[in-house]
Scaffold this motif. Structure first.
Motif, PDB file in Angstrom:
ATOM      1  N   GLU A   4       3.307   1.812   3.037  1.00  0.00           N
ATOM      2  CA  GLU A   4       4.568   1.080   2.999  1.00  0.00           C
ATOM      3  C   GLU A   4       5.535   1.701   1.998  1.00  0.00           C
ATOM      4  N   LEU A   5       5.032   2.118   0.851  1.00  0.00           N
ATOM      5  CA  LEU A   5       5.905   2.777  -0.122  1.00  0.00           C
ATOM      6  C   LEU A   5       6.448   4.080   0.451  1.00  0.00           C
ATOM      7  N   ALA A   6       5.629   4.804   1.204  1.00  0.00           N
ATOM      8  CA  ALA A   6       6.084   6.045   1.843  1.00  0.00           C
ATOM      9  C   ALA A   6       7.221   5.767   2.822  1.00  0.00           C
ATOM     10  N   LEU A   7       7.158   4.647   3.524  1.00  0.00           N
ATOM     11  CA  LEU A   7       8.245   4.281   4.439  1.00  0.00           C
ATOM     12  C   LEU A   7       9.568   4.127   3.692  1.00  0.00           C
ATOM     13  N   VAL A   8       9.510   3.484   2.531  1.00  0.00           N
ATOM     14  CA  VAL A   8      10.731   3.249   1.748  1.00  0.00           C
ATOM     15  C   VAL A   8      11.299   4.568   1.233  1.00  0.00           C
ATOM     16  N   ILE A   9      10.434   5.414   0.658  1.00  0.00           N
ATOM     17  CA  ILE A   9      10.892   6.705   0.125  1.00  0.00           C
ATOM     18  C   ILE A   9      11.468   7.564   1.245  1.00  0.00           C
ATOM     19  N   ALA A  10      10.753   7.639   2.370  1.00  0.00           N
ATOM     20  CA  ALA A  10      11.193   8.474   3.487  1.00  0.00           C
ATOM     21  C   ALA A  10      12.508   7.990   4.079  1.00  0.00           C
ATOM     22  N   LYS A  11      12.706   6.678   4.099  1.00  0.00           N
ATOM     23  CA  LYS A  11      13.961   6.152   4.652  1.00  0.00           C
ATOM     24  C   LYS A  11      15.146   6.657   3.828  1.00  0.00           C
ATOM     25  N   GLU A  12      15.016   6.672   2.505  1.00  0.00           N
ATOM     26  CA  GLU A  12      16.099   7.168   1.659  1.00  0.00           C
ATOM     27  C   GLU A  12      16.221   8.688   1.746  1.00  0.00           C
ATOM     28  N   MET A  13      15.104   9.397   1.870  1.00  0.00           N
ATOM     29  CA  MET A  13      15.164  10.840   2.103  1.00  0.00           C
ATOM     30  C   MET A  13      15.921  11.138   3.392  1.00  0.00           C
ATOM     31  N   ALA A  14      15.678  10.325   4.416  1.00  0.00           N
ATOM     32  CA  ALA A  14      16.356  10.524   5.693  1.00  0.00           C
ATOM     33  C   ALA A  14      17.861  10.281   5.562  1.00  0.00           C
ATOM     34  N   HIS A  15      18.246   9.237   4.837  1.00  0.00           N
ATOM     35  CA  HIS A  15      19.679   9.004   4.595  1.00  0.00           C
ATOM     36  C   HIS A  15      20.303  10.234   3.927  1.00  0.00           C
ATOM     37  N   ASN A  16      19.587  10.828   2.959  1.00  0.00           N
ATOM     38  CA  ASN A  16      20.102  12.023   2.300  1.00  0.00           C
ATOM     39  C   ASN A  16      20.204  13.199   3.266  1.00  0.00           C
ATOM     40  N   SER A  17      19.148  13.419   4.046  1.00  0.00           N
ATOM     41  CA  SER A  17      19.137  14.551   4.978  1.00  0.00           C
ATOM     42  C   SER A  17      20.244  14.439   6.015  1.00  0.00           C
ATOM     43  N   LEU A  18      20.565  13.212   6.395  1.00  0.00           N
ATOM     44  CA  LEU A  18      21.597  12.974   7.409  1.00  0.00           C
ATOM     45  C   LEU A  18      22.982  12.782   6.794  1.00  0.00           C
ATOM     46  N   ASN A  25       0.852  -1.187   0.000  1.00  0.00           N
ATOM     47  CA  ASN A  25       0.000   0.000   0.000  1.00  0.00           C
ATOM     48  C   ASN A  25       0.891   1.242   0.000  1.00  0.00           C
ATOM     49  N   ASP A  26       0.257   2.406  -0.077  1.00  0.00           N
ATOM     50  CA  ASP A  26       1.008   3.667  -0.144  1.00  0.00           C
ATOM     51  C   ASP A  26       1.756   3.950   1.155  1.00  0.00           C
ATOM     52  N   ALA A  82       6.354  -3.995  11.337  1.00  0.00           N
ATOM     53  CA  ALA A  82       5.915  -5.223  10.665  1.00  0.00           C
ATOM     54  C   ALA A  82       6.360  -5.231   9.201  1.00  0.00           C
ATOM     55  N   PHE A  83       6.317  -4.061   8.553  1.00  0.00           N
ATOM     56  CA  PHE A  83       6.745  -3.993   7.157  1.00  0.00           C
ATOM     57  C   PHE A  83       8.226  -4.314   7.024  1.00  0.00           C
ATOM     58  N   TRP A  84       9.059  -3.644   7.810  1.00  0.00           N
ATOM     59  CA  TRP A  84      10.504  -3.867   7.680  1.00  0.00           C
ATOM     60  C   TRP A  84      10.877  -5.289   8.079  1.00  0.00           C
ATOM     61  N   GLN A  85      10.154  -5.862   9.059  1.00  0.00           N
ATOM     62  CA  GLN A  85      10.428  -7.246   9.448  1.00  0.00           C
ATOM     63  C   GLN A  85      10.057  -8.207   8.332  1.00  0.00           C
ATOM     64  N   ARG A  86       8.923  -7.961   7.668  1.00  0.00           N
ATOM     65  CA  ARG A  86       8.513  -8.799   6.550  1.00  0.00           C
ATOM     66  C   ARG A  86       9.536  -8.737   5.417  1.00  0.00           C
ATOM     67  N   LEU A  87      10.040  -7.528   5.146  1.00  0.00           N
ATOM     68  CA  LEU A  87      11.046  -7.364   4.097  1.00  0.00           C
ATOM     69  C   LEU A  87      12.319  -8.131   4.438  1.00  0.00           C
ATOM     70  N   ALA A  88      12.756  -8.026   5.696  1.00  0.00           N
ATOM     71  CA  ALA A  88      13.989  -8.710   6.106  1.00  0.00           C
ATOM     72  C   ALA A  88      13.822 -10.228   6.097  1.00  0.00           C
ATOM     73  N   THR A  89      12.618 -10.698   6.361  1.00  0.00           N
ATOM     74  CA  THR A  89      12.371 -12.139   6.368  1.00  0.00           C
ATOM     75  C   THR A  89      12.350 -12.707   4.958  1.00  0.00           C
ATOM     76  N   GLN A  90      11.683 -12.007   4.048  1.00  0.00           N
ATOM     77  CA  GLN A  90      11.584 -12.494   2.671  1.00  0.00           C
ATOM     78  C   GLN A  90      12.863 -12.273   1.877  1.00  0.00           C
ATOM     79  N   TYR A  91      13.615 -11.223   2.228  1.00  0.00           N
ATOM     80  CA  TYR A  91      14.864 -10.917   1.531  1.00  0.00           C
ATOM     81  C   TYR A  91      15.960 -10.685   2.571  1.00  0.00           C
ATOM     82  N   PRO A  92      16.486 -11.770   3.157  1.00  0.00           N
ATOM     83  CA  PRO A  92      17.503 -11.645   4.213  1.00  0.00           C
ATOM     84  C   PRO A  92      18.817 -11.094   3.667  1.00  0.00           C
ATOM     85  N   ALA A  93      19.732 -10.851   4.559  1.00  0.00           N
ATOM     86  CA  ALA A  93      21.016 -10.241   4.187  1.00  0.00           C
ATOM     87  C   ALA A  93      21.820 -11.111   3.229  1.00  0.00           C
TER      88      ALA A  93
END
Length: 366
Positions: A236-250, A233-234, A316-327
């Motif tokens: 979850e997509l907002a979480l992904v976009i914002a995480k990269e925006m935060a990396h840029n801001s920091l 959903n939007d 829950a979103f980030w945990q699901r991502l890490a479970t389906q696509y581990p390191a």
């Protein structure tokens, strides 16, 4: 000089600008008449059967272009509130923006030129997106409007229109509150004063890969087509976009001395046909230390909440991502964000803090 996409909206369409296409003719499949001699039995009256409608075959490049534009539109629409509502949190990356994107048929490279023309793009800059909440949206600019003039000067047309328009806009966005824009709509010219909007000026890019990944190089955010399909959903997509925006801001890319690598990865993935060689591994991108990653999670959650998206299910979103696509999946998200357990603690605490502020009507900021 930066392209108009950065100057006008903080969003760029480079992923599409490097696409290429050849238009194939539209084929109409018509039913063929039976020319055999009819027997007496065949001459008897029979029920009338209506012919099937002719099938229309859409040229493959046109269909592909429409799909890619659809993905870019969704990315643009979800990113818009994050950019407009977080100028305060973007630190030195906030700029005055008009709040729209515009393209010509030349925004797509040679192979896609005919497909772009078939979708209505011409030599004239056409507004393709309006940033929700921006001055462009408030003044009434719409997708499909043709750019006629800026401050009463004719808008450039042709193959170099974007660069020339960027040169026109560059000196105008500083030191004034609005810019006079004339557009053509339904055969008539409309002139409006478009207020400038203070917003995060990060470029938002679509990555042409099914790898579930996202990147930031200090000035751009890239989200892959695979990641967009993974999000449900939007919010979850907002979480992904914002995480990269935060990396840029920091300034995490520069702090990790990883800016050039990230830039190279993004430049590759915005092509129509990225080089697949680095996509089989980590592409030289260094994994984020847990402290940097968690600090980006915290800032991103505030960005998401300030933009009106939900943060409740972030963990829950980030945990699901890490479970389906581990390191161990080297071309996946967790490979460069491996500290999942450490991040979950920071995420859960930040979500609790934000929910408490929302409940009491306190300003949502770190």
């Amino acid at each position: 000089m930066e392209k108009i996409m950065r100057l006008t909206s903080g969003l760029r369409w480079q992923g599409l600008k490097r696409y290429t296409a050849i238009t194939l003719p539209i084929l109409l499949l018509a039913a063929c008449a039976n020319t055999e001699t009819a027997s007496p039995e065949a001459a008897k009256p029979t029920a009338t059967v209506s012919p099937k409608p002719a099938a229309v075959v859409v040229p493959p490049q046109q269909a592909e272009l429409k799909t890619l534009i659809g993905l870019q539109d969704r990315l643009y629409d979800v990113a818009a509130p994050l950019l407009v509502n977080n100028a305060l949190l973007c630190r030195n990356n906030a700029r005055n923006l008009l709040g729209f994107t515009a393209k010509t048929k030349y925004s797509f490279t040679a192979e896609f030129l005919a497909a772009a023309s078939s979708l209505g793009f011409t030599d004239q800059l056409q507004i393709t997106g309006v940033l929700a909440g921006s001055g462009a949206a408030k003044s009434g600019l719409q997708r499909g409007d043709l750019l006629v003039a800026i401050q009463d000067k004719p808008a450039p047309v042709g193959a170099d229109a974007e660069r020339q328009t960027a040169m026109m806009l560059g000196p105008l966005v500083n030191g004034r509150n609005n810019i006079k824009v004339t557009v053509a709509r339904s055969g008539s010219n409309l002139t409006m004063n478009v207020p400038l909007t203070r917003a995060c000026a990060f470029g938002i890019e679509l990555g042409n890969t099914d790898n579930v990944i996202s990147y930031a190089d200090g000035r751009r955010v890239l989200v892959s087509a695979g990641m967009m399909k993974f999000t449900q959903n939007d919010d979850e997509l907002a979480l992904v976009i914002a995480k990269e925006m935060a990396h840029n801001s920091l300034t995490h890319a520069s702090r990790q001395r990883n800016t050039a690598t990230m830039t190279g990865v993004i430049d590759n993935l915005i092509r129509l046909r990225p080089d697949a060689t680095p996509l089989s591994g980590a592409a030289g991108v260094k994994p984020f230390p847990q402290q940097l990653d968690a600090s980006a999670d915290r800032l991103a959650l505030y960005m998401v909440a300030r933009a009106g998206y939900k943060v409740d299910d972030a963990g829950a979103f980030w945990q699901r991502l890490a479970t389906q696509y581990p390191a161990t999946v080297l071309n996946g998200y967790t490979a460069i964000h491996p500290a999942t357990d450490y991040r979950m603690k920071a995420i859960d605490q930040t979500v609790s803090d934000i929910q408490a502020k929302q409940a009491t009507g306190t300003t949502i900021q770190p």
